[in-house]
Every structure is written in structure tokens, then in C-alpha cells.
Design an enzyme around this catalytic site. Structure first.
Site, PDB file in Angstrom:
ATOM      1  N   ASP A 121      -2.347  -0.316   7.489  1.00 12.23           N
ATOM      2  CA  ASP A 121      -3.716  -0.561   7.948  1.00 12.23           C
ATOM      3  C   ASP A 121      -3.764  -1.968   8.550  1.00 12.23           C
ATOM      4  O   ASP A 121      -2.726  -2.644   8.690  1.00 12.23           O
ATOM      5  CB  ASP A 121      -4.733  -0.316   6.817  1.00 12.23           C
ATOM      6  CG  ASP A 121      -4.745  -1.400   5.750  1.00 12.23           C
ATOM      7  OD1 ASP A 121      -3.930  -2.346   5.842  1.00 12.23           O
ATOM      8  OD2 ASP A 121      -5.572  -1.319   4.824  1.00 12.23           O
ATOM      9  N   HIS A 122      -4.988  -2.408   8.870  1.00 15.38           N
ATOM     10  CA  HIS A 122      -5.164  -3.733   9.501  1.00 15.38           C
ATOM     11  C   HIS A 122      -4.727  -4.871   8.591  1.00 15.38           C
ATOM     12  O   HIS A 122      -4.402  -5.950   9.052  1.00 15.38           O
ATOM     13  CB  HIS A 122      -6.637  -3.895   9.875  1.00 15.38           C
ATOM     14  CG  HIS A 122      -7.561  -3.655   8.707  1.00 15.38           C
ATOM     15  ND1 HIS A 122      -7.816  -2.370   8.240  1.00 15.38           N
ATOM     16  CD2 HIS A 122      -8.221  -4.494   7.873  1.00 15.38           C
ATOM     17  CE1 HIS A 122      -8.628  -2.442   7.194  1.00 15.38           C
ATOM     18  NE2 HIS A 122      -8.875  -3.713   6.943  1.00 15.38           N
ATOM     19  N   CYS A 156      -0.393  -1.951   3.237  1.00 22.39           N
ATOM     20  CA  CYS A 156      -1.801  -2.331   3.366  1.00 22.39           C
ATOM     21  C   CYS A 156      -1.922  -3.725   2.757  1.00 22.39           C
ATOM     22  O   CYS A 156      -0.904  -4.349   2.462  1.00 22.39           O
ATOM     23  CB  CYS A 156      -2.730  -1.300   2.725  1.00 22.39           C
ATOM     24  SG  CYS A 156      -2.573  -1.083   0.951  1.00 22.39           S
ATOM     25  N   GLY A 157      -3.145  -4.201   2.561  1.00 23.22           N
ATOM     26  CA  GLY A 157      -3.302  -5.577   2.083  1.00 23.22           C
ATOM     27  C   GLY A 157      -2.517  -5.832   0.804  1.00 23.22           C
ATOM     28  O   GLY A 157      -1.750  -6.785   0.702  1.00 23.22           O
ATOM     29  N   THR A 158      -2.724  -4.953  -0.176  1.00 25.77           N
ATOM     30  CA  THR A 158      -2.022  -5.100  -1.459  1.00 25.77           C
ATOM     31  C   THR A 158      -0.881  -4.105  -1.628  1.00 25.77           C
ATOM     32  O   THR A 158      -0.055  -4.267  -2.523  1.00 25.77           O
ATOM     33  CB  THR A 158      -2.998  -4.854  -2.623  1.00 25.77           C
ATOM     34  OG1 THR A 158      -3.545  -3.533  -2.449  1.00 25.77           O
ATOM     35  CG2 THR A 158      -4.108  -5.889  -2.654  1.00 25.77           C
ATOM     36  N   GLY A 159      -0.904  -3.051  -0.862  1.00 25.56           N
ATOM     37  CA  GLY A 159       0.018  -1.930  -1.070  1.00 25.56           C
ATOM     38  C   GLY A 159      -0.512  -0.930  -2.094  1.00 25.56           C
ATOM     39  O   GLY A 159       0.005   0.182  -2.222  1.00 25.56           O
ATOM     40  N   ILE A 160      -1.561  -1.321  -2.806  1.00 27.72           N
ATOM     41  CA  ILE A 160      -2.071  -0.479  -3.901  1.00 27.72           C
ATOM     42  C   ILE A 160      -2.758   0.778  -3.359  1.00 27.72           C
ATOM     43  O   ILE A 160      -2.460   1.903  -3.794  1.00 27.72           O
ATOM     44  CB  ILE A 160      -3.041  -1.278  -4.800  1.00 27.72           C
ATOM     45  CG1 ILE A 160      -2.288  -2.408  -5.519  1.00 27.72           C
ATOM     46  CG2 ILE A 160      -3.694  -0.352  -5.836  1.00 27.72           C
ATOM     47  CD1 ILE A 160      -3.195  -3.384  -6.257  1.00 27.72           C
ATOM     48  N   GLY A 161      -3.672   0.594  -2.420  1.00 31.00           N
ATOM     49  CA  GLY A 161      -4.382   1.755  -1.867  1.00 31.00           C
ATOM     50  C   GLY A 161      -3.423   2.752  -1.253  1.00 31.00           C
ATOM     51  O   GLY A 161      -3.529   3.969  -1.475  1.00 31.00           O
ATOM     52  N   MET A 162      -2.477   2.244  -0.491  1.00 27.09           N
ATOM     53  CA  MET A 162      -1.490   3.137   0.142  1.00 27.09           C
ATOM     54  C   MET A 162      -0.682   3.893  -0.914  1.00 27.09           C
ATOM     55  O   MET A 162      -0.428   5.091  -0.766  1.00 27.09           O
ATOM     56  CB  MET A 162      -0.531   2.341   1.029  1.00 27.09           C
ATOM     57  CG  MET A 162      -1.122   1.904   2.341  1.00 27.09           C
ATOM     58  SD  MET A 162      -1.513   3.315   3.418  1.00 27.09           S
ATOM     59  CE  MET A 162      -1.716   2.442   4.985  1.00 27.09           C
ATOM     60  N   HIS A 166      16.758   5.246  -9.769  1.00 29.44           N
ATOM     61  CA  HIS A 166      16.268   6.065 -10.886  1.00 29.44           C
ATOM     62  C   HIS A 166      15.202   7.076 -10.465  1.00 29.44           C
ATOM     63  O   HIS A 166      15.151   8.176 -11.007  1.00 29.44           O
ATOM     64  CB  HIS A 166      15.666   5.173 -11.981  1.00 29.44           C
ATOM     65  CG  HIS A 166      16.691   4.411 -12.747  1.00 29.44           C
ATOM     66  ND1 HIS A 166      16.399   3.743 -13.917  1.00 29.44           N
ATOM     67  CD2 HIS A 166      18.017   4.203 -12.527  1.00 29.44           C
ATOM     68  CE1 HIS A 166      17.495   3.159 -14.388  1.00 29.44           C
ATOM     69  NE2 HIS A 166      18.493   3.410 -13.555  1.00 29.44           N
ATOM     70  N   ARG A 188      19.904  12.650 -16.268  1.00 32.12           N
ATOM     71  CA  ARG A 188      18.651  12.255 -16.942  1.00 32.12           C
ATOM     72  C   ARG A 188      17.567  11.890 -15.921  1.00 32.12           C
ATOM     73  O   ARG A 188      16.382  12.172 -16.129  1.00 32.12           O
ATOM     74  CB  ARG A 188      18.898  11.128 -17.949  1.00 32.12           C
ATOM     75  CG  ARG A 188      19.266   9.781 -17.367  1.00 32.12           C
ATOM     76  CD  ARG A 188      19.619   8.795 -18.496  1.00 32.12           C
ATOM     77  NE  ARG A 188      19.673   7.416 -18.059  1.00 32.12           N
ATOM     78  CZ  ARG A 188      20.651   6.875 -17.339  1.00 32.12           C
ATOM     79  NH1 ARG A 188      21.680   7.618 -16.947  1.00 32.12           N
ATOM     80  NH2 ARG A 188      20.628   5.604 -17.008  1.00 32.12           N
ATOM     81  N   HIS A 189      17.983  11.294 -14.827  1.00 30.04           N
ATOM     82  CA  HIS A 189      16.986  10.938 -13.814  1.00 30.04           C
ATOM     83  C   HIS A 189      16.510  12.183 -13.063  1.00 30.04           C
ATOM     84  O   HIS A 189      15.324  12.306 -12.741  1.00 30.04           O
ATOM     85  CB  HIS A 189      17.549   9.902 -12.852  1.00 30.04           C
ATOM     86  CG  HIS A 189      17.874   8.603 -13.533  1.00 30.04           C
ATOM     87  ND1 HIS A 189      16.964   7.959 -14.339  1.00 30.04           N
ATOM     88  CD2 HIS A 189      19.006   7.859 -13.575  1.00 30.04           C
ATOM     89  CE1 HIS A 189      17.510   6.868 -14.826  1.00 30.04           C
ATOM     90  NE2 HIS A 189      18.756   6.778 -14.387  1.00 30.04           N
TER      91      HIS A 189
END
Ligand code: RB5
Length: 149
Positions: free
Chosen positions: A8-9, A67-73, A100, A135-136
Site C-alpha cells: 500500500d502507500h 504496508c506501514g507495519t506489515g500487520i494489516g497485510m 519450519h 514434524r514440520h
């Protein structure tokens, strides 16, 4: 390998820097940029949908979302069945997310990371293979099962 990238912007300049790194250091990698292309405000879920769509269709092997934080994406990307998006702000997490978790999308925060650290994260994520350990595999299969509950 094909990589699809979108931001995003809030992360336009980091997207351009990541594309520069990919072009410079990964000569066999083809990058498809789905935008955004200017600083006009856009909604990150729309970009996440485009990137995840290309990964899930097989048009691209893996995706990078910013994105700004990467969290929303990362939240948006992980709504798509089959997407394992890892939000990484350090190199160790980028490494483990591949080895992993077999992450197929990397999320980065353009207002969080400096270009130098982001470059190391991208390099690590691009070059680390999934371990393939039983396991992974089992744990990833359980994540897939959760998607269908
Ligand atoms: C946009 O201002 C901002 O909310 C977005 O880039 C992102 O940080 C959301 O998680």
C-alpha cells in the site's frame, strides 16, 4: 522463480527497494508488481488479495506484501486458504518461517524496517528452503486442517 509483490502507500519506497534488491541479487527471479504505484491512499486488503491470488493460482511461487507495519497485510493474507504469511522484522524469523513453516508470503513493514535490515530479511527468506522434516510437515498439515474447520 516468479515472485509477486505488492504494497500500500505506507510502504511504497520499501517495495521499490525490495524490487531493486531482487533485480540486483536474484537474476533468475522474475518479479510481478501488482502495485500500488503512487502515494495515493489505498486499502491494503485489496493488494493482499491480488498477491495471494497469484500465489494460490500458481502464477507466482511466492509473494511479498508490504504496508506501514506489515500487520494489516499479514492478517489479510492469512485469511486465504493455503497462504502462510509471515510478518518478519528480524532475520531469524525470516529464516524459521521458511525452514519450519514453509511460508509462501513474506510481510514487511515499510514504517518499521530500515532498508538494510529489510534487505537481509528478504535475502534470507528468498534463499532458505523448507526443511521438509516430518514434524514440520505434520504441523503445516494441521494448519491446513484448521482452514477447513
Ligand atoms: C495505512 O496508513 C496503514 O494502516 C497500513 O499501511 C498498515 O500499516 C496497516 O496495517
Amino acid at each position: 522463480m516468479k515472485i509477486v509483490i505488492g504494497s500500500d502507500h505506507g510502504a511504497l519506497s520499501l517495495k521499490d527497494e525490495v524490487k531493486r534488491i531482487l533485480a540486483e541479487q536474484f537474476k533468475n527471479v522474475e518479479v510481478h508488481d501488482v502495485g500500488t504505484f503512487d502515494l495515493k491512499s489505498v486499502d491494503y486488503p485489496d493488494i493482499a488479495e491480488k498477491v495471494c491470488g497469484e500465489v494460490l493460482s500458481g502464477a507466482a511461487e511466492r509473494g511479498i506484501l508490504l504496508c506501514g507495519t506489515g500487520i494489516g497485510m499479514s492478517i489479510a493474507a492469512n485469511k486465504f486458504k493455503g497462504i502462510r504469511c509471515a510478518l518478519c522484522s528480524d532475520v531469524y524469523s525470516a529464516w524459521m518461517s521458511r525452514e519450519h513453516n514453509d511460508s509462501n508470503v513474506l510481510a514487511l513493514g515499510g514504517r518499521v524496517l530500515g532498508f538494510g535490515l529489510a534487505a537481509e530479511i528478504v535475502r534470507t527468506w528468498m534463499t532458505t528452503k523448507f526443511s521438509g522434516d516430518e514434524r514440520h510437515k505434520r504441523r503445516i498439515a494441521k494448519i491446513t486442517a484448521l482452514e477447513n474447520k
